[in-house]
Design an enzyme around this catalytic site. Sequence first.
Site, PDB file in Angstrom:
ATOM      1  N   CYS A  50     -25.973 -67.230 -80.455  1.00 45.85           N
ATOM      2  CA  CYS A  50     -25.763 -65.973 -79.719  1.00 45.85           C
ATOM      3  C   CYS A  50     -25.417 -64.819 -80.647  1.00 45.85           C
ATOM      4  O   CYS A  50     -25.580 -63.655 -80.285  1.00 45.85           O
ATOM      5  CB  CYS A  50     -24.639 -66.147 -78.704  1.00 45.85           C
ATOM      6  N   ASN A 105     -33.063 -65.879 -79.874  1.00 42.03           N
ATOM      7  CA  ASN A 105     -32.298 -67.123 -79.698  1.00 42.03           C
ATOM      8  C   ASN A 105     -32.524 -67.668 -78.301  1.00 42.03           C
ATOM      9  O   ASN A 105     -33.610 -68.139 -78.004  1.00 42.03           O
ATOM     10  CB  ASN A 105     -30.816 -66.873 -80.013  1.00 42.03           C
ATOM     11  N   GLU A 106     -31.527 -67.553 -77.424  1.00 44.51           N
ATOM     12  CA  GLU A 106     -31.688 -68.119 -76.069  1.00 44.51           C
ATOM     13  C   GLU A 106     -32.216 -67.048 -75.131  1.00 44.51           C
ATOM     14  O   GLU A 106     -31.556 -66.675 -74.164  1.00 44.51           O
ATOM     15  CB  GLU A 106     -30.355 -68.674 -75.576  1.00 44.51           C
ATOM     16  N   GLU A 113     -23.608 -71.161 -87.341  1.00 45.33           N
ATOM     17  CA  GLU A 113     -23.304 -69.896 -86.656  1.00 45.33           C
ATOM     18  C   GLU A 113     -21.868 -69.519 -86.978  1.00 45.33           C
ATOM     19  O   GLU A 113     -20.988 -70.385 -87.057  1.00 45.33           O
ATOM     20  CB  GLU A 113     -23.462 -70.045 -85.140  1.00 45.33           C
TER      21      GLU A 113
HETATM   22  O1  AHR Z   1     -23.573 -73.098 -80.179  1.00 50.28           O
HETATM   23  C1  AHR Z   1     -22.842 -72.171 -79.449  1.00 50.28           C
HETATM   24  C2  AHR Z   1     -23.732 -71.280 -78.613  1.00 50.28           C
HETATM   25  O2  AHR Z   1     -24.423 -72.028 -77.664  1.00 50.28           O
HETATM   26  C3  AHR Z   1     -24.826 -70.572 -79.355  1.00 50.28           C
HETATM   27  O3  AHR Z   1     -24.385 -69.422 -79.936  1.00 50.28           O
HETATM   28  C4  AHR Z   1     -25.816 -70.284 -78.296  1.00 50.28           C
HETATM   29  O4  AHR Z   1     -27.133 -70.201 -78.787  1.00 50.28           O
HETATM   30  C5  AHR Z   1     -25.610 -71.383 -77.293  1.00 50.28           C
HETATM   31  O5  AHR Z   1     -25.484 -70.895 -76.019  1.00 50.28           O
END
Ligand code: AHR
Length: 656
Positions: free
Chosen positions: A243, A374-375, A47
């Site tokens: 994120c 993602n989340e 990321e």
């Molecule tokens: O790894 C950092 C963050 O943690 C990521 O962007 C997210 O998916 C999680 O909350």
Amino acid sequence: MKRITTIAFVFVALTHAVLAQDVKQISILVDKPTVKVSPNMWGIFFEDINFSADGGLYAELVKNRSFEFLKPLMGWKEIKGEGGSGNILIINRGKGNENNPRFGRITVKSASGYYGLENEGFRGMGIEKGKTYNFSILARKGNGVTKIKIHLLGADGKVISNDATLQGFTDKWGKYSASITATATEAKAHFAVMFEGAGILDVDMISLFPKDTWKGRANGLRPDLAQLLADLKPGFVRFPGGCIVEGRDLANRYQWKKTVGNVEDRELIINRWNTEFPQRSAPDYFQSYGLGFFEYFQLAEDIGAEPLPILNCGMACQYNTGEVAPLDQISPFIQDALDLVEFANGQVTTKWGKLRAAMGHPKPFNLKMMGVGNEQWDVQYLDRYKLFAKALNTKYPDLKLVTSSGPSPSGDKFDYLQKELREQKVNFLDEHYYQSPDWFMQNASRYDNYDRKSSKIFAGEYAAHIKEPKGAKESETMNAWVSALAEAAFMTGLERNADVVQMASYAPLLAHVEAWQWRPDLIWFDNLHSVATPNYYVQKLFANNKGTDVVPALMDGKILAGKDSLYASAVIDKSTHQLVVKVVNTSSLPITIQLNSAGAGTSKGTLTELTASNNLDINTLADPKKIYPTESPVTINASKLSLKPRSVKVPYTEKK
Ligand code: AHR
């Protein structure tokens, strides 16, 4: 299976004198394989957080090369010398190039001397003596300006390279290039571009790359960081997050189509981590997308990993705005997902396959899986996922889909999605755990009782987070040994349950020591050096020794997941005839174990150990190998092995 005749051990501990009176017997049932290990089992999560892309893995040295940051001259300083004078005007060309609308109009007022721009890089530029740096610029002549001169400057302002000169500009935009060689090594260098001759020159995309990128690619990657990733031999690369996929709002989401094609046509956006944590604010954090989806696919291919892109599902980060695209307007989001498969796998006659070919990769990237969201959580996710799944499964029935199960490993959000998505028979549920070391140790049996016949698990983000030690330094302290040890204990549980957990990745991957937003992270770096954490070595021990089939590792006939503070798992590799046993000692006492492996006979091999003297020991840029695997010969059955307090050991067989 052929009889295993040789054994090597990968340990994460120091050996002690054998304490014969307290020997724990661990039996490895080499001839009783239980489940297959997925070839993709241990992967990496990339990321663009902590300056992982721009200022990190992406080797570009110039910050804000196209003047598109919110403040167009952020990272730049005007300079003049030898009696020169001039100015820069930022022009927005509007329709001419909407993705990269701004350029700089340089007016040199003086006939002699120079007016110029100096770039500070990403917390400086890492420059190495004797190395070559490739400069390029888009330029268009107004009138007058006859020459561009460039060189590197040390932190003290002294010139640390030869000068290179460019001339012959025309009234049409063109790309001009030159190379310079550094005369000194410097972590905080700057780069000066000087314009000579009274008149006007328009400039854009001012770029400086080391010639030595990973695999020598143009628009390439920083070699030390890419090599650390390759050394993990990961089974997959998950990209581009995290994120960052979601964005703080939908406008700020990751849109892969904006990250492919000519670099100068990719639209820069603010990085969501720029403003996420006020205490770690990074006003100069943007995404140039020089490292975009083509480059991610290429990286995955180069390191022999499966690409695993995660796409926005019409939802922004639910910790931020949480805004969603209405269901009746979700088609463009779904179309992006469909088009991505065409970009990765389509024939060169298709729209997106043609672009891939034009970028230099006519062969397909062989994309086999994709994450949707993602989340994400709640019914709004489910509603959107179903529409994605319908479209993707219809057009690409072999494509495996990864779905969210929320941001935490338990609780209402998790339970709801696990139940609903299993009913949808999704391929992979993505579970995330950022938890304490205790949680990791206590959860080593988490998957022993998971449904074997339902959806598979992708442990898509995990890391043991310790409490900030008192008086800790700002950067690497969170990657203390105890966190790596707890992860290793947990990972024996992932490996034992390889039929359920088919992919796993630590997160995040990279962090700049002066520009991080989130810690712990797997690899830390400054502008010149990088350091692999103990957590990295744990990942490497597992990923480099993943085997093909799990075999039981038992103590008193039971799996070893915390009894007497020991954790163990074992695999065999049917193609290389190797046995690999991973043993973790999380106690504060040394423990002696005897490994018994009926199917292996008395076998010689290598013992690899990783350990530390103290729980809070770390690797640093100054002492990068304080915690580092060591190897020694070992004989299984005949060998009693002593596990240092809080240690992990991983034995494996040598190739025949
Ligand atoms: O790894 C950092 C963050 O943690 C990521 O962007 C997210 O998916 C999680 O909350």
